[in-house]
Motif scaffolding. Structure first.
Motif, PDB file in Angstrom:
ATOM      1  N   CYS A   1      78.428  40.319  12.199  1.00  0.00           N
ATOM      2  CA  CYS A   1      78.352  39.298  11.147  1.00  0.00           C
ATOM      3  C   CYS A   1      77.134  39.547  10.266  1.00  0.00           C
ATOM      4  O   CYS A   1      76.433  40.527  10.432  1.00  0.00           O
ATOM      5  CB  CYS A   1      78.243  37.918  11.781  1.00  0.00           C
ATOM      6  SG  CYS A   1      79.653  37.481  12.800  1.00  0.00           S
TER       7      CYS A   1
ATOM      8  N   SER B   1      74.267  41.117   3.907  1.00  0.00           N
ATOM      9  CA  SER B   1      75.698  41.273   4.151  1.00  0.00           C
ATOM     10  C   SER B   1      76.130  42.666   3.765  1.00  0.00           C
ATOM     11  O   SER B   1      75.621  43.262   2.829  1.00  0.00           O
ATOM     12  CB  SER B   1      76.508  40.222   3.389  1.00  0.00           C
ATOM     13  OG  SER B   1      76.350  40.381   2.002  1.00  0.00           O
TER      14      SER B   1
ATOM     15  N   GLY C   1      82.757  43.384   3.638  1.00  0.00           N
ATOM     16  CA  GLY C   1      83.635  42.446   4.338  1.00  0.00           C
ATOM     17  C   GLY C   1      82.947  41.194   4.858  1.00  0.00           C
ATOM     18  O   GLY C   1      83.610  40.307   5.384  1.00  0.00           O
ATOM     19  N   GLN C   2      81.641  41.088   4.698  1.00  0.00           N
ATOM     20  CA  GLN C   2      80.923  39.923   5.229  1.00  0.00           C
ATOM     21  C   GLN C   2      80.730  38.867   4.150  1.00  0.00           C
ATOM     22  O   GLN C   2      80.624  39.176   2.960  1.00  0.00           O
ATOM     23  CB  GLN C   2      79.581  40.360   5.818  1.00  0.00           C
ATOM     24  CG  GLN C   2      79.763  41.301   6.992  1.00  0.00           C
ATOM     25  CD  GLN C   2      78.455  41.864   7.506  1.00  0.00           C
ATOM     26  OE1 GLN C   2      77.461  41.947   6.808  1.00  0.00           O
ATOM     27  NE2 GLN C   2      78.460  42.277   8.771  1.00  0.00           N
ATOM     28  N   TYR C   3      80.657  37.619   4.571  1.00  0.00           N
ATOM     29  CA  TYR C   3      80.508  36.486   3.663  1.00  0.00           C
ATOM     30  C   TYR C   3      79.809  35.353   4.405  1.00  0.00           C
ATOM     31  O   TYR C   3      79.590  35.426   5.614  1.00  0.00           O
ATOM     32  CB  TYR C   3      81.879  36.020   3.149  1.00  0.00           C
ATOM     33  CG  TYR C   3      82.761  35.492   4.256  1.00  0.00           C
ATOM     34  CD1 TYR C   3      82.806  34.128   4.526  1.00  0.00           C
ATOM     35  CD2 TYR C   3      83.513  36.352   5.052  1.00  0.00           C
ATOM     36  CE1 TYR C   3      83.594  33.641   5.569  1.00  0.00           C
ATOM     37  CE2 TYR C   3      84.293  35.875   6.087  1.00  0.00           C
ATOM     38  CZ  TYR C   3      84.324  34.506   6.338  1.00  0.00           C
ATOM     39  OH  TYR C   3      85.088  34.029   7.372  1.00  0.00           O
ATOM     40  N   HIS C   4      79.470  34.300   3.680  1.00  0.00           N
ATOM     41  CA  HIS C   4      78.898  33.101   4.287  1.00  0.00           C
ATOM     42  C   HIS C   4      79.695  31.906   3.758  1.00  0.00           C
ATOM     43  O   HIS C   4      79.668  31.639   2.560  1.00  0.00           O
ATOM     44  CB  HIS C   4      77.420  32.974   3.915  1.00  0.00           C
ATOM     45  CG  HIS C   4      76.669  32.015   4.773  1.00  0.00           C
ATOM     46  ND1 HIS C   4      75.312  32.019   4.859  1.00  0.00           N
ATOM     47  CD2 HIS C   4      77.076  31.017   5.590  1.00  0.00           C
ATOM     48  CE1 HIS C   4      74.905  31.072   5.679  1.00  0.00           C
ATOM     49  NE2 HIS C   4      75.970  30.452   6.127  1.00  0.00           N
TER      50      HIS C   4
ATOM     51  N   HIS D   1      78.362  42.968  -6.515  1.00  0.00           N
ATOM     52  CA  HIS D   1      78.128  41.726  -5.771  1.00  0.00           C
ATOM     53  C   HIS D   1      78.331  40.530  -6.695  1.00  0.00           C
ATOM     54  O   HIS D   1      78.232  40.664  -7.916  1.00  0.00           O
ATOM     55  CB  HIS D   1      76.691  41.678  -5.229  1.00  0.00           C
ATOM     56  CG  HIS D   1      76.376  42.772  -4.265  1.00  0.00           C
ATOM     57  ND1 HIS D   1      75.211  43.507  -4.337  1.00  0.00           N
ATOM     58  CD2 HIS D   1      77.061  43.270  -3.213  1.00  0.00           C
ATOM     59  CE1 HIS D   1      75.183  44.399  -3.359  1.00  0.00           C
ATOM     60  NE2 HIS D   1      76.308  44.285  -2.675  1.00  0.00           N
TER      61      HIS D   1
ATOM     62  N   ASN E   1      80.456  34.714  -1.471  1.00  0.00           N
ATOM     63  CA  ASN E   1      81.767  35.363  -1.401  1.00  0.00           C
ATOM     64  C   ASN E   1      81.686  36.647  -0.578  1.00  0.00           C
ATOM     65  O   ASN E   1      80.610  37.195  -0.351  1.00  0.00           O
ATOM     66  CB  ASN E   1      82.274  35.690  -2.809  1.00  0.00           C
ATOM     67  CG  ASN E   1      82.663  34.444  -3.557  1.00  0.00           C
ATOM     68  OD1 ASN E   1      83.358  33.594  -3.031  1.00  0.00           O
ATOM     69  ND2 ASN E   1      82.206  34.324  -4.792  1.00  0.00           N
ATOM     70  N   THR E   2      82.833  37.137  -0.178  1.00  0.00           N
ATOM     71  CA  THR E   2      82.915  38.367   0.607  1.00  0.00           C
ATOM     72  C   THR E   2      82.300  39.531  -0.157  1.00  0.00           C
ATOM     73  O   THR E   2      82.584  39.733  -1.341  1.00  0.00           O
ATOM     74  CB  THR E   2      84.390  38.687   0.936  1.00  0.00           C
ATOM     75  OG1 THR E   2      84.948  37.577   1.633  1.00  0.00           O
ATOM     76  CG2 THR E   2      84.514  39.938   1.786  1.00  0.00           C
ATOM     77  N   ASN E   3      81.456  40.281   0.530  1.00  0.00           N
ATOM     78  CA  ASN E   3      80.895  41.497  -0.045  1.00  0.00           C
ATOM     79  C   ASN E   3      82.011  42.549  -0.028  1.00  0.00           C
ATOM     80  O   ASN E   3      82.465  42.962   1.031  1.00  0.00           O
ATOM     81  CB  ASN E   3      79.687  41.967   0.772  1.00  0.00           C
ATOM     82  CG  ASN E   3      78.993  43.158   0.146  1.00  0.00           C
ATOM     83  OD1 ASN E   3      79.481  43.750  -0.807  1.00  0.00           O
ATOM     84  ND2 ASN E   3      77.841  43.518   0.695  1.00  0.00           N
ATOM     85  N   VAL E   4      82.465  42.956  -1.199  1.00  0.00           N
ATOM     86  CA  VAL E   4      83.569  43.909  -1.302  1.00  0.00           C
ATOM     87  C   VAL E   4      83.057  45.334  -1.510  1.00  0.00           C
ATOM     88  O   VAL E   4      83.827  46.230  -1.848  1.00  0.00           O
ATOM     89  CB  VAL E   4      84.548  43.516  -2.438  1.00  0.00           C
ATOM     90  CG1 VAL E   4      85.219  42.190  -2.125  1.00  0.00           C
ATOM     91  CG2 VAL E   4      83.833  43.465  -3.781  1.00  0.00           C
TER      92      VAL E   4
END
Length: 173
Positions: A40, A86, A89-92, A115, A156-159
């Protein structure tokens, strides 16, 4: 009728100098948070408070001194400071930082090409549709934003494979 107070400060003076020194300290932190078998967000949120200052706290205060001085008349003090990193695929998810005080985000390692800034969710719905009102902060690396702690927000999700790092803190009376 209602307005939500916030401030957006442009790139912190000497950002790259502070960024390098702070990231060096953060990179020494071997925290890995695993949930459901997945790595995470990396954060030291549960480590640092007034009694246990973070190793980078002095540098952060030095870098942000001019901005934090804007809030001295409110008699607020930093009660907690942490970093959050992050990866792909990680987010908060949506959260807030309590009912009183202010919260801050310094975008320490941030590429606006890949980002997104923090999403802020209004404490009221759009009166015509009932939909949530979401405002995404338009930020660049080095920017510093301050907002009411009660305000619901999310990352948001780190893409991207590029790491995203923020320094965050809460200011309370």
């Amino acid at each position: 009728m209602f307005e939500i107070p916030s401030r957006h400060y442009p790139k912190v003076k000497n950002h790259n100098f502070y960024k390098d020194k702070i990231l060096e300290l953060i990179d020494k932190d071997n925290i890995k948070i695993i949930k459901d078998g997945q790595e995470c967000l990396k954060t030291d949120y549960h480590k640092g408070d007034r009694k246990y200052p973070t190793p980078y706290q002095k540098l952060v205060f030095e870098a942000l001194n001019d901005y934090l001085n804007d809030f001295k008349s409110l008699n607020l003090r930093v009660t907690r400071m942490w970093y959050q990193q992050s990866l792909l695929g990680q987010y908060h998810p949506p959260h807030n930082h309590g009912a009183i005080g202010l919260s801050c985000v310094w975008y320490l390692e941030f590429n606006s090409k890949v980002h997104t800034g923090t999403d802020f969710i209004a404490p009221f719905a759009d009166f015509l549709t009932g939909d949530a009102i979401i405002n995404t902060a338009l930020v660049e690396e080095g920017d510093f934003i301050v907002f009411p702690s009660y305000l619901l927000h999310q990352q948001n999700t780190n893409v991207s494979k590029e790491r995203r790092t923020i320094i965050s803190m809460n200011l309370h009376p």
